[in-house]
Design a protein around this motif. Structure first.
Motif, PDB file in Angstrom:
ATOM      1  N   ARG A  16       0.839  -1.201   0.000  1.00  0.00           N
ATOM      2  CA  ARG A  16       0.000   0.000   0.000  1.00  0.00           C
ATOM      3  C   ARG A  16       0.875   1.253   0.000  1.00  0.00           C
ATOM      4  O   ARG A  16       0.449   2.312  -0.454  1.00  0.00           O
ATOM      5  CB  ARG A  16      -0.921   0.043   1.227  1.00  0.00           C
ATOM      6  N   ARG A 187      -4.379   4.180   4.491  1.00  0.00           N
ATOM      7  CA  ARG A 187      -5.784   3.755   4.551  1.00  0.00           C
ATOM      8  C   ARG A 187      -6.676   4.911   4.096  1.00  0.00           C
ATOM      9  O   ARG A 187      -6.394   6.067   4.399  1.00  0.00           O
ATOM     10  CB  ARG A 187      -6.156   3.363   5.979  1.00  0.00           C
ATOM     11  N   TYR A 247      -8.939   5.419  -2.317  1.00  0.00           N
ATOM     12  CA  TYR A 247      -9.658   4.149  -2.239  1.00  0.00           C
ATOM     13  C   TYR A 247      -8.772   3.132  -1.518  1.00  0.00           C
ATOM     14  O   TYR A 247      -7.568   3.349  -1.313  1.00  0.00           O
ATOM     15  CB  TYR A 247     -10.030   3.641  -3.637  1.00  0.00           C
ATOM     16  N   ALA A 248      -9.372   2.019  -1.113  1.00  0.00           N
ATOM     17  CA  ALA A 248      -8.634   0.982  -0.404  1.00  0.00           C
ATOM     18  C   ALA A 248      -7.600   0.333  -1.323  1.00  0.00           C
ATOM     19  O   ALA A 248      -7.901   0.009  -2.486  1.00  0.00           O
ATOM     20  CB  ALA A 248      -9.598  -0.076   0.129  1.00  0.00           C
ATOM     21  N   LEU A 249      -6.412   0.151  -0.814  1.00  0.00           N
ATOM     22  CA  LEU A 249      -5.318  -0.434  -1.578  1.00  0.00           C
ATOM     23  C   LEU A 249      -5.092  -1.880  -1.169  1.00  0.00           C
ATOM     24  O   LEU A 249      -5.322  -2.257  -0.015  1.00  0.00           O
ATOM     25  CB  LEU A 249      -4.039   0.383  -1.361  1.00  0.00           C
ATOM     26  N   ASN A 250      -4.609  -2.673  -2.103  1.00  0.00           N
ATOM     27  CA  ASN A 250      -4.313  -4.086  -1.865  1.00  0.00           C
ATOM     28  C   ASN A 250      -2.949  -4.217  -1.193  1.00  0.00           C
ATOM     29  O   ASN A 250      -1.943  -3.751  -1.725  1.00  0.00           O
ATOM     30  CB  ASN A 250      -4.325  -4.840  -3.197  1.00  0.00           C
ATOM     31  N   ASP A 251      -2.914  -4.856  -0.027  1.00  0.00           N
ATOM     32  CA  ASP A 251      -1.662  -5.029   0.708  1.00  0.00           C
ATOM     33  C   ASP A 251      -0.576  -5.692  -0.123  1.00  0.00           C
ATOM     34  O   ASP A 251       0.607  -5.364   0.021  1.00  0.00           O
ATOM     35  CB  ASP A 251      -1.887  -5.881   1.963  1.00  0.00           C
ATOM     36  N   GLU A 253      -0.536  -6.091  -3.670  1.00  0.00           N
ATOM     37  CA  GLU A 253      -0.814  -5.836  -5.079  1.00  0.00           C
ATOM     38  C   GLU A 253       0.312  -6.374  -5.971  1.00  0.00           C
ATOM     39  O   GLU A 253       1.487  -6.104  -5.739  1.00  0.00           O
ATOM     40  CB  GLU A 253      -0.967  -4.329  -5.320  1.00  0.00           C
ATOM     41  N   LYS A 254      -0.056  -7.164  -6.988  1.00  0.00           N
ATOM     42  CA  LYS A 254       0.945  -7.708  -7.893  1.00  0.00           C
ATOM     43  C   LYS A 254       0.745  -7.273  -9.341  1.00  0.00           C
ATOM     44  O   LYS A 254       1.578  -7.549 -10.199  1.00  0.00           O
ATOM     45  CB  LYS A 254       0.971  -9.232  -7.814  1.00  0.00           C
ATOM     46  N   ASN A 255      -0.351  -6.576  -9.590  1.00  0.00           N
ATOM     47  CA  ASN A 255      -0.616  -6.065 -10.927  1.00  0.00           C
ATOM     48  C   ASN A 255       0.212  -4.796 -11.134  1.00  0.00           C
ATOM     49  O   ASN A 255      -0.039  -3.763 -10.505  1.00  0.00           O
ATOM     50  CB  ASN A 255      -2.109  -5.764 -11.073  1.00  0.00           C
ATOM     51  N   LYS A 258      -1.473  -1.506 -11.908  1.00  0.00           N
ATOM     52  CA  LYS A 258      -2.180  -1.019 -10.728  1.00  0.00           C
ATOM     53  C   LYS A 258      -1.203  -0.390  -9.736  1.00  0.00           C
ATOM     54  O   LYS A 258      -1.521   0.619  -9.086  1.00  0.00           O
ATOM     55  CB  LYS A 258      -2.930  -2.182 -10.054  1.00  0.00           C
ATOM     56  N   ASN A 262      -1.480   3.370  -8.284  1.00  0.00           N
ATOM     57  CA  ASN A 262      -1.481   3.730  -6.867  1.00  0.00           C
ATOM     58  C   ASN A 262      -0.374   4.734  -6.543  1.00  0.00           C
ATOM     59  O   ASN A 262      -0.552   5.625  -5.709  1.00  0.00           O
ATOM     60  CB  ASN A 262      -1.335   2.475  -6.014  1.00  0.00           C
TER      61      ASN A 262
END
Length: 282
Positions: A16, A187, A247-251, A253-255, A258, A262
Motif C-alpha cells: 500500500r 488507509r 480508495y482501499a489499496l491491496n496489501d 498488489e501484484k498487478n 495497478k 497507486n
C-alpha cells in the motif's frame, strides 16, 4: 526548501505504501527535506529512498521485482523462513542491482528513526535510521510481520514489525519536540480497523514464546483506531497535514499497472496540494 520544526510521519502497509512513494517523490522534486522522519514497517522502506534523495527508486524496485520469485515467493520460506526474499530485497537489490545511494543517506541533514517492536517486552523501540548497516537489518526488523517474516536479531535482541505497537508514530514525533506534522496514511478516509483472521493466528503462534508481545497485539485494533482519531484531531487543530489514498489499496498488489496507478495517486495528490504543503511548512 528549508523546513523547521516539522516532522514527516509514515505509516506502514506492505505494498500500500507505493502511495506514500508518490507523495515523497513529489516532495523531493520540490527540494523539500524534512528535519525529522519517523517511520514503521513498509513506511520505513519508503523513507530510505526519501532520505537518500532517490526519486522513483521505490517505484522502480517494486515494479521491477514484485513478481520475481526471488523477491516474493514460496521458495524463500525454506531458505529464510519468509515469503519475502530478505537477502535479495535488502542486500542484493540495493547493493548490486538497483544501487542505493548510501553516501547521501548517511549524510542526511536531519534526523530519522525507524520503529521496531521488541519481541520480549512487547514495546516499541526507535532506532536511529542513519546507523543502519548496508544489509538493512534495521529495515528487515521494522517490516518483520509475524507469520510472513521471522523475528530479526539486532544487537542480541529479537524484533518484529514496528507497526504492531505503533502503527502511526505521531506521538514519537511529538516526544521529539515537533509541533507540526505531515502524516502519510495508507488507509482511505473512513477506515476503521478490525481484527483479522491472520492476526488471530499470529497471536496463537506467538502466545507461549512472547506473551508480552501478544498482549500488545491484542490491543492493536483499538490502538490503531485511537491513534487515527488523534491524528484527525491534530489536523482539525491545524497541527497536521494528512494524506490518504482515495480508495482501499491491496496489501500485496501484484498487478504492475495497478502499482503504477497507486503511485500516481499519491504523486498527483501531492502535486495538487503543493501550495498547501508549502504554506503549511512555513
Amino acid at each position: 526548501m528549508d523546513v523547521q520544526d516539522m516532522s514527516l510521519v509514515l505509516e506502514g502497509g506492505t505494498f500500500r505504501t507505493i502511495f506514500t512513494a508518490g507523495i515523497l517523490d513529489a516532495l523531493m522534486e520540490e527540494g523539500i527535506r524534512m528535519p525529522y522522519v519517523v517511520a514503521v514497517s513498509a513506511g520505513a522502506i519508503n523513507a530510505t529512498s526519501y532520505i537518500s534523495n532517490q526519486p522513483k527508486r521505490t517505484l522502480r524496485v517494486l515494479t521491477t521485482y514484485r513478481n520475481d520469485k526471488r523477491y516474493m515467493g514460496i521458495r524463500n520460506i525454506w531458505r529464510e523462513k519468509s515469503i519475502f526474499g530478505l537477502d535479495f530485497a535488502c542486500n542484493v537489490i540495493p547493493n548490486q542491482l538497483d544501487l542505493f545511494d548510501w553516501d547521501t543517506y548517511y549524510q542526511y541533514p536531519g534526523k530519522a528513526e525507524f520503529g521496531v517492536t521488541n519481541a520480549v517486552t512487547g514495546e516499541i523501540e526507535y532506532i536511529d535510521a542513519l546507523t543502519m548497516d548496508k544489509k538493512c537489518m534495521l529495515l528487515r526488523a521494522s517490516c518483520a510481520i509475524p507469520l510472513l517474516l521471522p523475528e530479526i536479531n539486532l544487537g542480541g535482541k529479537s524484533y518484529f514489525d514496528g507497526a504492531l505497537t505503533d502503527p502511526i508514530p505521531i506521538k514519537r514525533a511529538m516526544e521529539q519536540g515537533f509541533k507540526k506534522h505531515v502524516i502519510i496514511s495508507t488507509r482511505p478516509a473512513g477506515y476503521v480497523k478490525k481484527q483479522g483472521s491472520k492476526s488471530k493466528i499470529a497471536i496463537k503462534w506467538l502466545a507461549r514464546r512472547y506473551p508480552n508481545l501478544v498482549k500488545c497485539m491484542q490491543q492493536r485494533v483499538a490502538g490503531y483506531n485511537e491513534i487515527l482519531a488523534f491524528c484527525h484531531k491534530l489536523e482539525s487543530e491545524g497541527a497536521a497535514l494528512i494524506f490518504k489514498p482515495d480508495y482501499a489499496l491491496n496489501d500485496f498488489e501484484k498487478n504492475v499497472p495497478k502499482i503504477h496507478q497507486n503511485y500516481q495517486m499519491g504523486y498527483q495528490q501531492a502535486k495538487a496540494r503543493m501550495a498547501e504543503i508549502k504554506g503549511f511548512l512555513i
